[in-house]
Scaffold this motif. Structure first.
Motif, mmCIF file in Angstrom:
data_model
loop_
_atom_site.group_PDB
_atom_site.id
_atom_site.type_symbol
_atom_site.label_atom_id
_atom_site.label_comp_id
_atom_site.label_asym_id
_atom_site.label_seq_id
_atom_site.Cartn_x
_atom_site.Cartn_y
_atom_site.Cartn_z
ATOM 1 N N UNK A 177 0.843 -1.211 0.000
ATOM 2 C CA UNK A 177 0.000 0.000 0.000
ATOM 3 C C UNK A 177 0.870 1.250 0.000
ATOM 4 N N UNK A 178 0.367 2.300 -0.632
ATOM 5 C CA UNK A 178 1.079 3.576 -0.659
ATOM 6 C C UNK A 178 0.236 4.594 0.104
ATOM 7 N N UNK A 179 0.492 4.679 1.408
ATOM 8 C CA UNK A 179 -0.271 5.554 2.283
ATOM 9 C C UNK A 179 0.675 6.334 3.188
ATOM 10 N N UNK A 180 0.376 7.608 3.388
ATOM 11 C CA UNK A 180 1.076 8.406 4.391
ATOM 12 C C UNK A 180 0.193 8.437 5.629
ATOM 13 N N UNK A 181 0.689 7.857 6.706
ATOM 14 C CA UNK A 181 -0.102 7.766 7.922
ATOM 15 C C UNK A 181 0.059 9.039 8.764
ATOM 16 N N UNK A 182 -0.873 9.279 9.709
ATOM 17 C CA UNK A 182 -0.786 10.491 10.542
ATOM 18 C C UNK A 182 0.385 10.418 11.511
ATOM 19 N N UNK A 183 1.451 11.094 11.214
ATOM 20 C CA UNK A 183 2.646 11.104 12.037
ATOM 21 C C UNK A 183 3.379 12.417 11.820
ATOM 22 N N UNK A 184 4.118 12.852 12.816
ATOM 23 C CA UNK A 184 4.936 14.048 12.675
ATOM 24 C C UNK A 184 6.262 13.722 11.988
ATOM 25 N N UNK A 185 6.456 12.452 11.626
ATOM 26 C CA UNK A 185 7.693 12.030 10.966
ATOM 27 C C UNK A 185 7.360 11.397 9.620
ATOM 28 N N UNK A 186 6.581 12.105 8.790
ATOM 29 C CA UNK A 186 6.159 11.574 7.496
ATOM 30 C C UNK A 186 7.361 11.354 6.580
ATOM 31 N N UNK A 187 7.303 10.255 5.835
ATOM 32 C CA UNK A 187 8.344 9.943 4.859
ATOM 33 C C UNK A 187 7.825 10.289 3.463
ATOM 34 N N UNK A 188 8.383 11.334 2.873
ATOM 35 C CA UNK A 188 7.951 11.785 1.548
ATOM 36 C C UNK A 188 8.959 11.406 0.470
ATOM 37 N N UNK A 189 9.749 10.359 0.712
ATOM 38 C CA UNK A 189 10.828 10.005 -0.200
ATOM 39 C C UNK A 189 10.368 9.201 -1.413
ATOM 40 N N UNK A 190 9.179 8.597 -1.315
ATOM 41 C CA UNK A 190 8.705 7.791 -2.444
ATOM 42 C C UNK A 190 8.592 8.644 -3.712
ATOM 43 N N UNK A 191 9.022 8.093 -4.836
ATOM 44 C CA UNK A 191 9.039 8.836 -6.098
ATOM 45 C C UNK A 191 7.655 9.348 -6.473
ATOM 46 N N UNK A 192 6.639 8.492 -6.385
ATOM 47 C CA UNK A 192 5.293 8.895 -6.768
ATOM 48 C C UNK A 192 4.741 9.943 -5.805
ATOM 49 N N UNK A 193 5.039 9.783 -4.514
ATOM 50 C CA UNK A 193 4.592 10.760 -3.524
ATOM 51 C C UNK A 193 5.190 12.132 -3.802
ATOM 52 N N UNK A 194 6.482 12.161 -4.102
ATOM 53 C CA UNK A 194 7.138 13.430 -4.428
ATOM 54 C C UNK A 194 6.469 14.104 -5.614
ATOM 55 N N UNK A 195 6.128 13.304 -6.614
ATOM 56 C CA UNK A 195 5.517 13.857 -7.828
ATOM 57 C C UNK A 195 4.146 14.455 -7.516
ATOM 58 N N UNK A 196 3.360 13.752 -6.713
ATOM 59 C CA UNK A 196 2.032 14.253 -6.358
ATOM 60 C C UNK A 196 2.142 15.551 -5.567
ATOM 61 N N UNK A 197 3.060 15.583 -4.601
ATOM 62 C CA UNK A 197 3.215 16.792 -3.785
ATOM 63 C C UNK A 197 3.727 17.971 -4.620
ATOM 64 N N UNK A 198 4.632 17.691 -5.550
ATOM 65 C CA UNK A 198 5.119 18.763 -6.433
ATOM 66 C C UNK A 198 3.962 19.325 -7.258
ATOM 67 N N UNK A 199 3.143 18.442 -7.823
ATOM 68 C CA UNK A 199 2.015 18.893 -8.631
ATOM 69 C C UNK A 199 0.952 19.586 -7.781
ATOM 70 N N UNK A 200 0.803 19.165 -6.511
ATOM 71 C CA UNK A 200 -0.135 19.852 -5.622
ATOM 72 C C UNK A 200 0.299 21.301 -5.415
ATOM 73 N N UNK A 201 1.598 21.521 -5.256
ATOM 74 C CA UNK A 201 2.104 22.877 -5.120
ATOM 75 C C UNK A 201 1.826 23.714 -6.354
#
Length: 380
Positions: A265-289
Motif C-alpha cells: 500500500x502507498x499511504x502516508x499515515x498520521x505522524x509528525x515524521x512523514x516519509x515523503x521520499x517515495x518517487x510517486x509521492x514526491x511527484x504528487x506533492x510537487x504537482x499539488x504545489x
C-alpha cells in the motif's frame, strides 16, 4: 480564466458514513482479526501482531478499549516512527518488532476504512460533487493547454469520490479519466486506467484528483516504483494479504516467484515524521504545489488544518497567491448558519480549526462557513 482548487479533509467523507480519526483509533481494539479465520492464518499473523500492539498500549500507556481517553494516531505513529528511524528501542520493543507493529497498525486502519467504505451507501452529495468536477473538467477537451478550471487535492485515503467519478466517467463514454497526477498502471490491465498525459494526447479530458496522503486503491512496487491502481473495493487485499507481485518486475523472476517484489500500500499515515521520499509521492506533492500556485480560489472542505500536516502547510505557505480567495467549509451542529469573515471581530477558541485558518490566512479574502460539506455541495 480563473481556477478553483478544492482541498478535502476527513470531514468531507464523514457525512457519507466514513469514520473520523478518533473512530479509526478505536478500531485498534476491534476483535475482527480474532473472529475471522482469514486473519489468523500463520502467513498473515495479524491477530498475533494485534495482540502485541495492544500489549504495548496497555503496558506502557495504560490504555485499552474501556479507556475514556485514547492516544491520537499522531502520537502512536510518531513514537513508532522516531524509534524506527533512529534504530532504537521503544521500551521493550526493538526496531524490527516496531516495524512489524507499524505494518500491523497500517493493516488494521486500512481494513477499517475498507469495511466502512463497503457499508456506505452512495451519498448523493458526493455524486453531485463528482458531476460538478466532471462538468468543469470536460471543458478542457481540445483546449487543455489554455484552459484549466478545477482540481481536487485531498488528504483522505478513502475512494468514495474516486468511485463516483469513475462511474460517471464510464457512463459518459470514453471521454475522460481520473488523473492522479503521477505515473499509474492498471492492476488488472484495464485500458481505461491510464496516465493523464496519455489521456490528453488521445483527445480525452482529465479530472485532477491529487491524493497527497495516498489511497486505499493504490499499490506500489518498491523496486521499480510503479504505482498500480484499480477501482474495486478489494484491491487493498492484494497488498495486505495476498502478497501480489509487480507484474513487470516479476518477469525477471519467472522461475522464482518468491523473489519477485511484493506490492505494498502507498499511504502516508498520521505522524509528525512523514516519509515523503517515495518517487510517486514526491511527484504528487510537487504537482499539488503547482495547482495551488495557479489557483485564484481555494475551497477547503472538512479539513481541520491540523498541525501534524505541517508539510502541507508549508506547501500552502509557499504557493498560495497573494490575492487568492479562500473559503473554508467546516461543520458546527450547534450553529450551522454561523459565518466568519477575515475581518470579523469575533472570539474563537485558540485550539479550533477556525483559529488555525484565521491565523494562517487572516490577511486574505477569507470566509468560513459552518454548515458542512453537504450544504456546500448543494450551493454549487
Amino acid at each position: 480564466m480563473s481556477k478553483k482548487v478544492y482541498i478535502l479533509g476527513a470531514g468531507f467523507s464523514v457525512a457519507a458514513g466514513l469514520p473520523t480519526q478518533f473512530d479509526l483509533t478505536k478500531e485498534l481494539f476491534n476483535p475482527q482479526f480474532a473472529e475471522h479465520e482469514k486473519y489468523t492464518l500463520e502467513q498473515y499473523g495479524l491477530f498475533e501482531m494485534q495482540k502485541e500492539l495492544l500489549k504495548l498500549l496497555k503496558t506502557d500507556f495504560d490504555i485499552d478499549e474501556e479507556s475514556k481517553y485514547i492516544l491520537t494516531l499522531e502520537d502512536i505513529y510518531t513514537a513508532l516512527d522516531r524509534c524506527i528511524i533512529e534504530n532504537s528501542n521503544f521500551r521493550s520493543f526493538h526496531p524490527e518488532e516496531l516495524l512489524n507493529l507499524r505494518q500491523t497498525l497500517d493493516a488494521i486502519l486500512i481494513l477499517a476504512i475498507k469495511a466502512k467504505s463497503g457499508l456506505t451507501k452512495k451519498a448523493k452529495y458526493i455524486q453531485d460533487f463528482a458531476s460538478h468536477l466532471i462538468k468543469e473538467s470536460s471543458t478542457r477537451i481540445n483546449n487543455y493547454r489554455k484552459h484549466d478550471p478545477v482540481s481536487v487535492i485531498t488528504t483522505n485515503w478513502d475512494i468514495l469520490l474516486d468511485l463516483a467519478l469513475r462511474e460517471q466517467l464510464l457512463e459518459g463514454g470514453d471521454k475522460g479519466v481520473i488523473d492522479y497526477m503521477c505515473y499509474v498502471s492498471s492492476l488488472k490491465n484495464d485500458p481505461t486506467i491510464k496516465p493523464g498525459l496519455q489521456a490528453l494526447t488521445e483527445g480525452q479530458f482529465i479530472v485532477k484528483l491529487l491524493k497527497i496522503h495516498g489511497s486505499i486503491n493504490w499499490l506500489h512496487c518498491p523496486k521499480c516504483q510503479r504505482m498500480f491502481i484499480d477501482f474495486y473495493r478489494r484491491v487493498i487485499d492484494y497488498g495486505v494479504f495476498r502478497q501480489a507481485t509487480c507484474k513487470y518486475c516479476a518477469r525477471e523472476y519467472a522461475d522464482m516467484d518468491w523473489y519477485a517484489p511484493k506490492l505494498r500500500p502507498l499511504l502516508l499515515m498520521p505522524t509528525f515524521a512523514k516519509n515523503l521520499d517515495n518517487f510517486q509521492t514526491k511527484l504528487i506533492w510537487r504537482n499539488a504545489g503547482i495547482e495551488i500556485s495557479e489557483a485564484d480560489h481555494l475551497v477547503f472542505i472538512g479539513y481541520s488544518f491540523p498541525l501534524a500536516d505541517f508539510e502541507f502547510r508549508q506547501v500552502l505557505f509557499r504557493n498560495v497567491k497573494r490575492n487568492a480567495k479562500i473559503e473554508v467549509v467546516l461543520y458546527d451542529h450547534t450553529d450551522p448558519e454561523k459565518i466568519i469573515k477575515n475581518n470579523s471581530d469575533i472570539d474563537v477558541n485558540y485550539d479550533s480549526p477556525e483559529y488555525r485558518y484565521l491565523s494562517f490566512f487572516g490577511g486574505k479574502d477569507l470566509t468560513i462557513y459552518f454548515d458542512g460539506a453537504v450544504n456546500y455541495v448543494e450551493r454549487l
